[in-house]
Design a protein around this motif. Structure first.
Motif: not given
Length: 768
Positions: A39, A42, A100, A103
């Motif tokens: 996370q 990202l 992701t 994510g």
């Protein structure tokens, strides 16, 4: 479960559980670290690119609104902004293929939606250039594209770390405030050329003003740090910010009609709006650095925490496993020590009891020494076990002493009773010599027979009490005499038929026990078979000694009973008269005990007649040679009679006198029965002529016994001389004795034959 399995379970279950918990905790921490790290990556990757596209679209929206509101205006700024937007879009589009999976939730959908909306950007631009769209449509499209970027900001502001999420939320609110100011600017940009705002535009402006003021004052300002608060204060106190706020307040004070939106005010608004947005972007940049730094610090801390927890957990697991293994090993050793002590006590107690049964004296302190165990539960268990062992040994010693005392008491009573029985037998011998009345003799013979049986029962008591019979022989004895002696000790002796093949002799040390064994077996055979069924006793030499077979015609036993009886003969148990008091097989115990002492083999089998067949094998070392000093006529059966049993049926089958006189009572004592006499030596010269009445034959005591079974005569008072006629073992002799006795009593005189031996015959010894 065995102890090893229990301890293994105690070791494995906590160890496996701890390893599982450690692995689960490490996995969860690792998963959390992976998620937060993804996370953070990202956010640092998507956030700047989305911010660039977000700001570029906002500027392009404002310029597009200006161009649509004043077509004659210059398009140079719009073209340049479009190029900047395209660069930002090309940098953003690769994010669609980014991983992701770990994510923020909704990030992938927000990125995809942004890309889909911006795919129509070229089409919308062409429509703007062609003039086919109005300000409202263009405003709606750009607002939709900017809203997709706002969703991306919202997605990256939601993370697994609460602190970072709070900081990201402030950043999201700042971008929202920028979006509201830019939206207000775009709406005003299309109203400056006309100098007026429609009601819809006025509503949009007032909504945007209220929204960004709320976001800044209620959501952003309370959550800023000191540095950010300084920037925020400087921004709100700047001249440009104050002018923008003043223009917004003027705009909100009117109802939208007649608001002067002259170019001078447009330029003033332009300067104030651009400066305010620049101040907000500066604050956004500062807060982004704080948020990114917090995210990176959280990831580093989580990584350190993960490694620390994993290392410490692994160390704790290894330590606990080792401690558990060590403790279970110590526990197993302690338990095994107590187990070994219990097993030692288990092995020691039977040995102590066996030694006590053999008559040895046992020292309890030496056999079960005092222990000094540890002061814990195992120590208490060891002390209790030691106390139990000592108590058991004490109890065994006391019981053994009581048992030996009881056995000695029984033996003493039995020996004294045997002495009395011996005296009674001697008294019966004297009475039998002194009286010749047939009825009295019959009663005396029955009493003699009962006394002999009583002596055997007393010997049973001695044997059960741990002693041995005291009847001893100093010379070998013929097997036939042994069988007859045993027959004489049986109650129903008349049913026993004896048949001996050959002339076997029995060693002197086996005569007494063998007589006792055969008497017990004969007693059982007659007791468990219905009269008048005979009991056949056959004896013959075999390759390994002499075998005696005894067969009755009774009910027999079950196969399990035969097995139990044969097992008893193979391994006689330790005798205890107190525990065997209610056992009906006491005779078999006595037989097993005596047979084991002599080495005889006794076996019980089913008989062909339905009864029981007993085989007694006398080993070769108990079979003796015929003594040379014993003549063939001295009580040994003649060759023709060696294999024929001397039974009442045979005795009564002898020739009898014709007058049918009653015979004398049959003697019931083995070798000393009344119808058994010994031949007297013939006179040297020719027989003297017989004058007068024929003398009655005189019964000679122990005449049928071999010299080895005879006992020296007691010093009894002399009796009247007996006739010298030679006794004979036949029914005719007994009949003649009866007839002549009646004649002499009728005549009142009893002459004596000259030349007869006037001395008293020797008294018999204890017979079987």
């Amino acid at each position: 479960m065995p102890l090893r399995a229990v301890l293994l379970v105690l070791l494995l279950v906590p160890s496996v559980a701890l390893v599982g918990l450690w692995g689960l905790a490490t996995y969860e921490l690792g998963n959390e670290y992976r998620v937060q790290a993804a996370q953070h990556d990202l956010k640092t990757t998507v956030g700047p690119r989305n911010a660039a596209l977000f700001n570029a679209l906002q500027r392009e929206r404002r310029l597009t609104q200006e161009v649509l509101a004043a077509p004659e205006a210059s398009r140079t700024a719009l073209v340049g902004q479009r190029a900047a937007t395209d660069r930002a879009l090309r940098a953003f589009e690769p994010l669609v293929s980014a991983d992701t999976s770990d994510g923020q939730q909704g990030l992938a959908a927000a990125i995809s939606r942004t890309v889909r909306v911006t795919d129509r950007l070229a089409q919308e631009r062409r429509a703007v250039d062609a003039g086919t769209v109005d300000e409202e449509r263009a405003f709606t499209y750009y607002t939709e594209a900017i809203a997709a970027g706002t969703e991306v900001f919202a997605a990256i502001s939601r993370g697994a770390n609460g602190e970072v999420t709070g900081l990201s939320q402030v950043l999201f609110d700042l971008n929202g405030a920028v979006d509201m100011i830019n939206r207000e600017d775009a709406v005003l940009a299309r109203g400056w050329p006309s100098g007026r705002l429609s009601d819809e535009d006025y509503d949009l402006v007032t909504d945007a003003v209220g929204t960004h003021e709320y976001l800044l004052k209620s959501r952003v300002a309370p959550n800023l740090n000191a540095e950010e608060s300084r920037l925020y204060t400087a921004m709100t106190k700047s001249e440009e910010w104050r002018k923008r706020v003043e223009l917004e307040e003027r705009l909100q004070a009117s109802d939208g009609e007649g608001v002067a939106l002259s170019p001078a005010r447009a330029k003033e608004w332009r300067t104030a709006a651009d400066a305010s947005v620049a101040r907000l972007e500066e604050l956004i940049g500062a807060h982004s650095q704080v948020s990114d730094a917090a995210g990176a610090a959280a990831v580093r801390e989580l990584k350190l925490y993960l490694y620390s927890v994993a290392a410490l957990g692994l160390f704790a697991v290894v330590l606990i496993v080792l401690m558990t293994w060590r403790l279970t090993t110590l526990l197993r050793r302690r338990v095994l020590a107590v187990h070994d002590q219990a097993r030692d006590l288990e092995q020691r107690l039977p040995q102590v009891v066996a030694r006590l049964e053999q008559g040895e004296n046992v020292d309890v302190d030496a056999e079960v020494p005092e222990l000094s165990p540890a002061a814990d539960e195992f120590g208490e268990l060891s002390r209790a076990l030691n106390l139990a062992g000592r108590t058991a040994v004490h109890t065994a010693v006391r019981q053994a002493e009581q048992h030996r005392g009881f056995e000695r008491l029984l033996q003493r009573i039995a020996r004294r009773t045997q002495l009395l029985i011996g005296l009674q037998l001697k008294k019966l011998d004297a009475l039998e010599r002194r009286h010749e009345d047939p009825q009295l003799l019959e009663d005396l013979f029955d009493l003699d027979h009962l006394t002999a049986r009583l002596r055997r029962y007393e010997e049973n008591l001695v044997i059960l009490a741990g002693g041995q019979p005291r009847r001893r022989w100093r010379r070998p004895v013929p097997l036939l005499d042994v069988l007859r002696a045993a027959q004489g000790e049986v109650q129903d002796y008349r049913r026993i038929e004896i048949d001996v093949e050959g002339r076997p002799w029995i060693s002197e040390r086996a005569v007494g026990p063998l007589i006792h064994i055969l008497a017990e077996l004969m007693e059982n055979a007659t007791a468990f078979s219905k009269p008048p069924a005979p009991v056949e006793v056959k004896a013959a030499p075999v390759s390994r000694g002499v075998v005696v077979e005894m067969e009755d015609r009774g009910l027999g036993m079950e196969a399990e009973q035969y097995e139990a009886a044969n097992a008893l003969m193979q391994e006689p148990p330790q005798m205890d008269v107190m525990t065997r008091a209610d056992d009906v097989r006491l005779g078999l115990y006595v037989v097993a005990r005596l047979a084991a002492g002599l080495g005889l083999q006794v076996e019980l089998r089913p008989s062909a007649f339905g009864g029981t067949r007993v085989i007694v094998l006398v080993p070769q070392d108990l079979v003796a040679e015929r003594p040379r000093s014993v003549p063939d006529a001295a009580g040994d059966p003649s060759p023709k009679d060696a294999g024929t049993p001397l039974t009442p049926s045979r005795r009564h089958a002898e020739p009898r006198p014709a007058d049918g006189a009653d015979e004398l009572p049959v003697r019931s004592r083995g070798q000393a029965m009344a119808d058994v006499t010994a031949p007297a030596p013939a006179p040297a010269g020719p027989p003297a002529p017989q004058t007068g009445p024929v003398p009655l034959p005189r019964r000679t005591r122990q005449a049928s016994l071999v010299a080895e079974l005879r006992a020296p005569a007691p010093h009894d008072p002399p009796v009247s001389p007996a006739p010298s006629s030679a006794p004979a073992r036949s029914g005719a002799t007994i009949g003649a004795f009866q007839r002549q006795s009646r004649k002499n009593r009728a005549a009142g005189a009893r002459p004596s034959a000259p030349g007869t031996d006037q001395s008293e015959p020797p008294t018999r010894e204890d017979r079987g």
